[in-house]
Each structure stands twice: as C-alpha cells, then as structure tokens.
Design an enzyme around this catalytic site. Structure first.
Site, mmCIF file in Angstrom:
data_model
loop_
_atom_site.group_PDB
_atom_site.id
_atom_site.type_symbol
_atom_site.label_atom_id
_atom_site.label_comp_id
_atom_site.label_asym_id
_atom_site.label_seq_id
_atom_site.Cartn_x
_atom_site.Cartn_y
_atom_site.Cartn_z
ATOM 1 N N ASP A 1 0.827 -1.208 0.000
ATOM 2 C CA ASP A 1 0.000 0.000 0.000
ATOM 3 C C ASP A 1 0.857 1.251 0.000
ATOM 4 O O ASP A 1 2.085 1.187 -0.065
ATOM 5 C CB ASP A 1 -1.034 -0.015 1.135
ATOM 6 C CG ASP A 1 -0.396 -0.270 2.483
ATOM 7 O OD1 ASP A 1 0.706 0.248 2.707
ATOM 8 O OD2 ASP A 1 -1.011 -0.975 3.301
ATOM 9 N N LYS B 1 -4.054 2.600 -0.087
ATOM 10 C CA LYS B 1 -5.232 3.221 0.508
ATOM 11 C C LYS B 1 -4.851 4.612 0.976
ATOM 12 O O LYS B 1 -3.864 4.799 1.643
ATOM 13 C CB LYS B 1 -5.718 2.406 1.712
ATOM 14 C CG LYS B 1 -6.454 1.169 1.293
ATOM 15 C CD LYS B 1 -7.194 0.570 2.442
ATOM 16 C CE LYS B 1 -6.247 -0.105 3.381
ATOM 17 N NZ LYS B 1 -6.792 -0.358 4.688
ATOM 18 N N MET C 1 -2.472 9.418 12.188
ATOM 19 C CA MET C 1 -3.542 9.958 11.320
ATOM 20 C C MET C 1 -4.228 11.159 11.974
ATOM 21 O O MET C 1 -5.469 11.254 11.943
ATOM 22 C CB MET C 1 -4.582 8.847 11.028
ATOM 23 C CG MET C 1 -4.015 7.695 10.240
ATOM 24 S SD MET C 1 -5.130 6.295 10.138
ATOM 25 C CE MET C 1 -4.755 5.416 11.640
HETATM 26 C C1 LIG Z 1 -3.082 3.589 8.628
HETATM 27 S S1 LIG Z 1 -1.867 4.091 9.784
HETATM 28 C C2 LIG Z 1 -0.773 2.720 9.640
HETATM 29 C C3 LIG Z 1 0.258 2.645 10.703
HETATM 30 C C4 LIG Z 1 1.283 1.558 10.489
HETATM 31 N N1 LIG Z 1 0.673 0.251 10.491
HETATM 32 C C5 LIG Z 1 2.385 1.604 11.536
HETATM 33 O O1 LIG Z 1 2.528 0.661 12.331
HETATM 34 O O2 LIG Z 1 3.118 2.587 11.544
HETATM 35 C C6 LIG Z 1 -1.052 5.344 8.887
HETATM 36 C C7 LIG Z 1 -0.515 6.450 9.763
HETATM 37 O O3 LIG Z 1 0.735 6.074 10.342
HETATM 38 C C8 LIG Z 1 1.533 7.218 10.530
HETATM 39 N N2 LIG Z 1 2.799 7.054 9.803
HETATM 40 C C9 LIG Z 1 3.204 5.965 9.133
HETATM 41 N N3 LIG Z 1 4.448 6.127 8.644
HETATM 42 C C10 LIG Z 1 4.841 7.364 9.025
HETATM 43 C C11 LIG Z 1 6.013 8.120 8.823
HETATM 44 N N4 LIG Z 1 7.067 7.632 8.141
HETATM 45 N N5 LIG Z 1 6.076 9.371 9.338
HETATM 46 C C12 LIG Z 1 5.037 9.878 10.030
HETATM 47 N N6 LIG Z 1 3.901 9.204 10.252
HETATM 48 C C13 LIG Z 1 3.791 7.962 9.762
HETATM 49 C C14 LIG Z 1 0.737 8.397 10.007
HETATM 50 O O4 LIG Z 1 0.009 8.955 11.077
HETATM 51 C C15 LIG Z 1 -0.196 7.720 9.028
HETATM 52 O O5 LIG Z 1 -1.349 8.494 8.782
#
Ligand SMILES: C[S@@+](CC[C@H](N)C(=O)[O-])C[C@H]1O[C@@H](n2cnc3c(N)ncnc32)[C@H](O)[C@@H]1O
Length: 280
Positions: A61, A83, A196
């Site tokens: 994704d 997504k 998020m």
């Molecule tokens: C649907 S969630 C998935 C989280 C993911 N499964 C995890 O463990 O990091 C997506 C959110 O994770 C956060 N996120 C993921 N990667 C990031 C990054 N490199 N920098 C900042 N926020 C991040 C953001 O808030 C983003 O909107």
C-alpha cells in the site's frame, strides 16, 4: 542459535524437494503479512527482507516507501492496493479476497504494510479472512511509525524524569468528530502519540487543554519520519496547530505530545538527506 532438534532431517528435506519438483504437484500458496517499517529501508527486519526476496507476488500500500519497494527483486509481481483517506484504491474486503485468490493460485504472497501490520493497519482483518478460508499465513512485525519516527526525531517516548507511560491513538475522525477518552489522554507524566491526526490537530489540542493539560505542553508533528524528507515542527498545545498549518505539512505525519518533546533540543541526531553512519 538453532537447536539440532529444530533442523529438518535429511528425509524431510528430500520429501520437500520431491514435492517441489514433482511435475503435477499441487502447490498450496501462503501469505506473509509483513511490516515494512516507517520508511527507511535499513529498518526492515531480516525476515521481511528474506521474504520479499523469495516472494512470487507482493501486495503493497501507499505507506510502503519507494526505498523499501526497490528491494523487491525485479521479477517479482507487484500489486498496488494502496489506501489513502477517502481515495481507497481497493476496498478492504477486496484486498482480503485478493489475498485469498493469490494464495489459492499457489503463490507465495507477501502482503507488505507500512510500519507494523497490527498497529492501525487492519492486519487482523486480513489474516482473519485467510484463517476463515484455510490459507496458511505468518505475521512478521515491523517497526511501527511511533517508534521509528520518535527515534529519528530525537524524542524518547518514555523517560524516567518525564513520562512513565505512552499511549498510541488514532486521530481518524468519524462523522467529523474524534471519539477518544480525553480524560485518559490528558493525564500527567505520559506521552501521547497520534496516528492519522494532522487534520484533527486543532481539535486535538483544544480538547486536551479543555481536559486540563497545560497550553504550554510541548508537542510535535513529524512528517515522513525516518525518510530523507523528514520534517519536524515543534511547539506547544497552544501554538502547534498554527505552526503546522504554516509549515504546509502533508502525510504521513505523526503527532507526539508530552514533556519528552522538549528533549529533542538536545537529542536531535538525524540529519535528513545525509548518509547514516555505517550505511555508506
Ligand atoms: C493507517 S496508519 C498505519 C500505521 C502503520 N501500520 C504503523 O505501524 O506505523 C497510517 C498512519 O501512520 C503514521 N505514519 C506511518 N508512517 C509514518 C512516517 N514515516 N512518518 C510519520 N507518520 C507515519 C501516520 O500517522 C499515518 O497516517
């Protein structure tokens, strides 16, 4: 180190080799739900890398970074099932069914998800469908955004002097409002990490102040944490919404709230865009 009892016997190896080379053998596929970490490919686990190299098809994704995708061998089929908010390429149920179909076709499927598959990643739903359909699967944890982003922003999530607890919550709004336990989030001596949460940042900060947090409590928004494009905006509950708006941040972003954010002034070590020592 592996115990001798864990190693397959010669007879077992011969049976596997026969099964794999038999002309009409029916191969049963399997799915590996793999965490890709927050962006920096150096943060992948060895298991994740090994599985990506052996995969026949990879479903990924939009949170999986290009740097990680570049590690997939060129002959491996890739399917983007990305997504984004309000712009879902495939609905979750379609992704679940696609995993089942690919595995039933006998393929070794890697389902690559940003961060950790079980952290706000709907990984549980995906393997639930696999379990219901009798498809074998394995889960490979990844470094979740909170851990990777905090480390690269120089913000220790806990610290004996400042925070004895850390909460991970989602700021995803439903029907325009945030359904969170504000009393629990506004407690002292803890860190709150919001996934998020950029869109709801003004509401988030206002609610925490309303529930007793100091308007001067340090807070940060980190964009593209661990990547060469990482940006960090720091302020307080009172000032951060406006500072973030002016900085024109865009996703993915993570919000970190608590006294520990102040430590970044001394502990900020990551220079985005520069080579990390030992990786050149
Ligand atoms: C649907 S969630 C998935 C989280 C993911 N499964 C995890 O463990 O990091 C997506 C959110 O994770 C956060 N996120 C993921 N990667 C990031 C990054 N490199 N920098 C900042 N926020 C991040 C953001 O808030 C983003 O909107």
């Amino acid at each position: 180190m592996a115990d001798a009892q864990d190693r397959p016997t010669a007879a077992e190896l011969a049976r596997v080799a026969r099964a794999e080379t038999a002309p009409n053998a029916t191969r049963h596929g399997e799915v590996y739900l793999v965490g890709a970490g927050p962006g920096d490919p150096e943060l992948l686990t060895l298991r994740a890398l090994k599985l990506m190299e052996r995969a026949e098809v990879v479903l990924y994704d939009n949170l999986v970074s290009d740097a990680v995708l570049n590690l997939i061998p060129s002959g491996v089929e890739r399917i983007y099932v990305g997504k984004r908010r309000a712009n879902h390429t495939l609905r979750q149920e379609e992704i679940n069914q696609l995993l089942v179909r690919e595995a039933r076709a006998g393929k070794r499927v890697v389902r690559l998800k940003g961060g950790d598959p079980f952290m706000f990643g709907r990984g549980g739903e995906e393997i639930d469908t696999l379990a219901a359909n009798g498809i074998p699967f394995e889960v490979v944890p990844g470094i979740t955004a909170a851990l990777g982003v905090a480390a690269y922003a120089g913000i220790p999530l806990t610290h004996r002097d400042h925070a004895q607890a850390c909460l991970f919550v989602t700021g995803h709004m439903k029907d325009g409002s945030m359904d969170l336990d504000w009393g629990a989030l506004a407690r002292p001596r803890q860190t709150v990490v919001v996934y998020m949460g950029l869109l709801c940042l003004p509401v988030l900060c206002a609610k925490l102040i309303e529930h007793g947090q100091s308007p001067g409590l340090p807070a940060a928004v980190v964009q593209h944490g661990t990547a060469p494009t990482q940006r960090v905006v720091t302020g307080t509950l009172a000032s951060l919404p406006e500072l973030a708006r002016r900085a024109e941040l865009h996703g993915p972003t993570l919000i970190i709230i608590g006294e520990v954010v102040r430590l970044r002034e001394r502990l900020n070590w990551f220079r985005p865009g520069e080579t990390t020592p030992g990786t050149a």
